[in-house]
Design a protein around this motif. Structure first.
Motif, PDB file in Angstrom:
ATOM      1  N   GLY A   1      -7.676 -30.917 -86.185  1.00 15.34           N
ATOM      2  CA  GLY A   1      -7.722 -31.055 -87.627  1.00 15.34           C
ATOM      3  C   GLY A   1      -9.122 -30.719 -88.106  1.00 15.34           C
ATOM      4  N   THR A   2      -9.320 -30.782 -89.390  1.00 15.58           N
ATOM      5  CA  THR A   2     -10.606 -30.449 -89.994  1.00 15.58           C
ATOM      6  C   THR A   2     -11.027 -31.569 -90.936  1.00 15.58           C
ATOM      7  N   VAL A   3     -12.315 -31.890 -90.934  1.00 14.17           N
ATOM      8  CA  VAL A   3     -12.850 -32.865 -91.873  1.00 14.17           C
ATOM      9  C   VAL A   3     -12.915 -32.199 -93.250  1.00 14.17           C
ATOM     10  N   LEU A   4     -12.246 -32.804 -94.238  1.00 10.90           N
ATOM     11  CA  LEU A   4     -12.196 -32.252 -95.589  1.00 10.90           C
ATOM     12  C   LEU A   4     -13.207 -32.911 -96.523  1.00 10.90           C
ATOM     13  N   ALA A   5     -13.496 -34.192 -96.310  1.00  5.16           N
ATOM     14  CA  ALA A   5     -14.475 -34.909 -97.127  1.00  5.16           C
ATOM     15  C   ALA A   5     -15.043 -36.051 -96.303  1.00  5.16           C
ATOM     16  N   CYS A   6     -16.335 -36.295 -96.473  1.00 10.44           N
ATOM     17  CA  CYS A   6     -16.988 -37.410 -95.787  1.00 10.44           C
ATOM     18  C   CYS A   6     -18.159 -37.856 -96.657  1.00 10.44           C
ATOM     19  N   GLU A   7     -17.980 -39.015 -97.292  1.00  7.75           N
ATOM     20  CA  GLU A   7     -19.000 -39.573 -98.179  1.00  7.75           C
ATOM     21  C   GLU A   7     -19.209 -41.044 -97.814  1.00  7.75           C
ATOM     22  N   PRO A   8     -20.027 -41.299 -96.769  1.00  6.39           N
ATOM     23  CA  PRO A   8     -20.222 -42.677 -96.301  1.00  6.39           C
ATOM     24  C   PRO A   8     -20.803 -43.567 -97.408  1.00  6.39           C
ATOM     25  N   PRO A   9     -20.411 -44.804 -97.510  1.00  6.83           N
ATOM     26  CA  PRO A   9     -19.282 -45.456 -96.862  1.00  6.83           C
ATOM     27  C   PRO A   9     -18.078 -45.575 -97.795  1.00  6.83           C
ATOM     28  N   GLU A  10     -17.747 -44.492 -98.507  1.00  8.20           N
ATOM     29  CA  GLU A  10     -16.712 -44.578 -99.535  1.00  8.20           C
ATOM     30  C   GLU A  10     -15.476 -43.738 -99.304  1.00  8.20           C
ATOM     31  N   LEU A  11     -15.607 -42.584 -98.654  1.00  7.31           N
ATOM     32  CA  LEU A  11     -14.493 -41.643 -98.597  1.00  7.31           C
ATOM     33  C   LEU A  11     -14.506 -40.861 -97.302  1.00  7.31           C
TER      34      LEU A  11
ATOM     35  N   LEU B   1     -11.890 -31.628 -85.635  1.00 10.10           N
ATOM     36  CA  LEU B   1     -11.617 -32.860 -84.906  1.00 10.10           C
ATOM     37  C   LEU B   1     -10.531 -32.575 -83.878  1.00 10.10           C
ATOM     38  N   THR B   2     -10.590 -33.244 -82.752  1.00  9.71           N
ATOM     39  CA  THR B   2      -9.550 -33.154 -81.731  1.00  9.71           C
ATOM     40  C   THR B   2      -8.916 -34.528 -81.578  1.00  9.71           C
ATOM     41  N   PHE B   3      -7.577 -34.552 -81.602  1.00  7.96           N
ATOM     42  CA  PHE B   3      -6.812 -35.787 -81.495  1.00  7.96           C
ATOM     43  C   PHE B   3      -6.066 -35.776 -80.171  1.00  7.96           C
ATOM     44  N   THR B   4      -6.262 -36.810 -79.367  1.00  8.46           N
ATOM     45  CA  THR B   4      -5.561 -36.926 -78.097  1.00  8.46           C
ATOM     46  C   THR B   4      -4.831 -38.261 -78.048  1.00  8.46           C
ATOM     47  N   ASP B   5      -3.657 -38.237 -77.474  1.00 11.23           N
ATOM     48  CA  ASP B   5      -2.832 -39.441 -77.343  1.00 11.23           C
ATOM     49  C   ASP B   5      -3.343 -40.248 -76.150  1.00 11.23           C
ATOM     50  N   PRO B   6      -3.683 -41.534 -76.347  1.00 11.10           N
ATOM     51  CA  PRO B   6      -4.201 -42.334 -75.230  1.00 11.10           C
ATOM     52  C   PRO B   6      -3.183 -42.550 -74.122  1.00 11.10           C
ATOM     53  N   LEU B   7      -1.890 -42.367 -74.423  1.00  8.81           N
ATOM     54  CA  LEU B   7      -0.846 -42.532 -73.406  1.00  8.81           C
ATOM     55  C   LEU B   7      -0.323 -41.185 -72.906  1.00  8.81           C
TER      56      LEU B   7
ATOM     57  N   PHE C   1      -9.301 -36.051 -93.849  1.00  6.97           N
ATOM     58  CA  PHE C   1      -9.194 -35.056 -92.788  1.00  6.97           C
ATOM     59  C   PHE C   1      -7.740 -34.687 -92.552  1.00  6.97           C
ATOM     60  N   GLU C   2      -7.572 -33.500 -91.977  1.00  4.00           N
ATOM     61  CA  GLU C   2      -6.240 -33.054 -91.560  1.00  4.00           C
ATOM     62  C   GLU C   2      -5.908 -33.744 -90.250  1.00  4.00           C
ATOM     63  N   TRP C   3      -4.669 -34.211 -90.155  1.00  6.45           N
ATOM     64  CA  TRP C   3      -4.158 -34.850 -88.941  1.00  6.45           C
ATOM     65  C   TRP C   3      -2.796 -34.222 -88.694  1.00  6.45           C
ATOM     66  N   GLY C   4      -2.772 -33.173 -87.876  1.00  6.78           N
ATOM     67  CA  GLY C   4      -1.542 -32.399 -87.729  1.00  6.78           C
ATOM     68  C   GLY C   4      -1.229 -31.732 -89.060  1.00  6.78           C
ATOM     69  N   THR C   5       0.001 -31.884 -89.529  1.00  8.46           N
ATOM     70  CA  THR C   5       0.386 -31.294 -90.814  1.00  8.46           C
ATOM     71  C   THR C   5       0.087 -32.223 -91.990  1.00  8.46           C
ATOM     72  N   ASP C   6      -0.372 -33.435 -91.700  1.00  9.28           N
ATOM     73  CA  ASP C   6      -0.692 -34.412 -92.743  1.00  9.28           C
ATOM     74  C   ASP C   6      -2.165 -34.313 -93.145  1.00  9.28           C
TER      75      ASP C   6
ATOM     76  N   ARG D   1      -6.985 -40.828 -80.067  1.00  8.93           N
ATOM     77  CA  ARG D   1      -8.437 -40.822 -79.902  1.00  8.93           C
ATOM     78  C   ARG D   1      -8.935 -39.608 -80.666  1.00  8.93           C
ATOM     79  N   ILE D   2     -10.053 -39.774 -81.361  1.00  8.23           N
ATOM     80  CA  ILE D   2     -10.606 -38.699 -82.186  1.00  8.23           C
ATOM     81  C   ILE D   2     -11.963 -38.307 -81.624  1.00  8.23           C
ATOM     82  N   SER D   3     -12.143 -37.011 -81.384  1.00 12.02           N
ATOM     83  CA  SER D   3     -13.463 -36.518 -81.012  1.00 12.02           C
ATOM     84  C   SER D   3     -13.859 -35.432 -82.005  1.00 12.02           C
ATOM     85  N   GLY D   4     -15.139 -35.371 -82.278  1.00 10.76           N
ATOM     86  CA  GLY D   4     -15.684 -34.431 -83.253  1.00 10.76           C
ATOM     87  C   GLY D   4     -16.639 -35.162 -84.175  1.00 10.76           C
TER      88      GLY D   4
END
Length: 174
Positions: free
Chosen positions: A71-81, A57-63, A84-89, A46-49
């Motif tokens: 993580g951090t939002v790195l780019a956001c260009e609706p509706p094309e791109l 952004l905060t990521f929580t496991d539903p289970l 964001f960081e997701w852990g080390t990825d 689940r993503i909040s932010g």
């Protein structure tokens, strides 16, 4: 079943690449990849932010198998791109209009090649869930159910160097 994702070098890291042709306009796909309720149907956490560059952004496991992480939002260009960081990825979703719908490309830049088969199987399943959700299927499973079937295909396709890291504790398929 969709084609397998591919693995490519990305500087000193590795990148999984997936492409899906979806029969829906970019605006609809964009909502599916940014709206928390729609994300819950296909994304493993689940993503909040806010989807604003620089936002946390905060990521929580539903289970509740693992602690929340950020993580951090790195780019956001609706509706094309969206990137964001997701852990080390670093996850990057590119949406390109095409006749009859949208091509969605998901890129997962990994810090460890050894987890590529594990993560490849996971993202493959997640993208299949996303496509079903967009097609109006409401009875979906939680990500992870199809992983055990997909993982051996990714091990064979990506090789032993990409297959040395298995699922984290608590995520083993049943």
């Amino acid at each position: 079943m969709n084609d397998l994702g591919t693995l490519e070098p990305a500087g000193d890291r590795w990148r999984l690449r997936f492409s899906r042709d979806l029969a829906h306009p970019p605006e609809l796909v964009w909502r599916a990849v940014t709206d928390p309720e729609q994300l819950a149907a296909w994304f493993p956490h689940r993503i909040s932010g806010d989807w604003t560059v620089g936002a946390t952004l905060t990521f929580t496991d539903p289970l509740d198998r693992a602690p929340a992480f950020h993580g951090t939002v790195l780019a956001c260009e609706p509706p094309e791109l969206l990137e964001f960081e997701w852990g080390t990825d670093v996850l990057r979703l590119e949406l390109t209009p095409r006749p009859g719908g949208t091509t969605l490309v998901l890129l997962d830049t990994l810090d460890e090649r050894g987890k590529a088969a594990r993560d490849g199987a996971g993202w493959h399943e997640c993208l299949d869930l996303l496509a079903l959700r967009l097609d109006g299927v409401t009875e979906l499973w939680l990500p992870g159910r199809e992983w055990a079937e997909l993982h051996p295909r990714y091990v064979a396709a990506l090789g032993p160097e990409a297959s040395v890291i298995g699922p984290p504790p608590g995520y083993e398929p049943s």
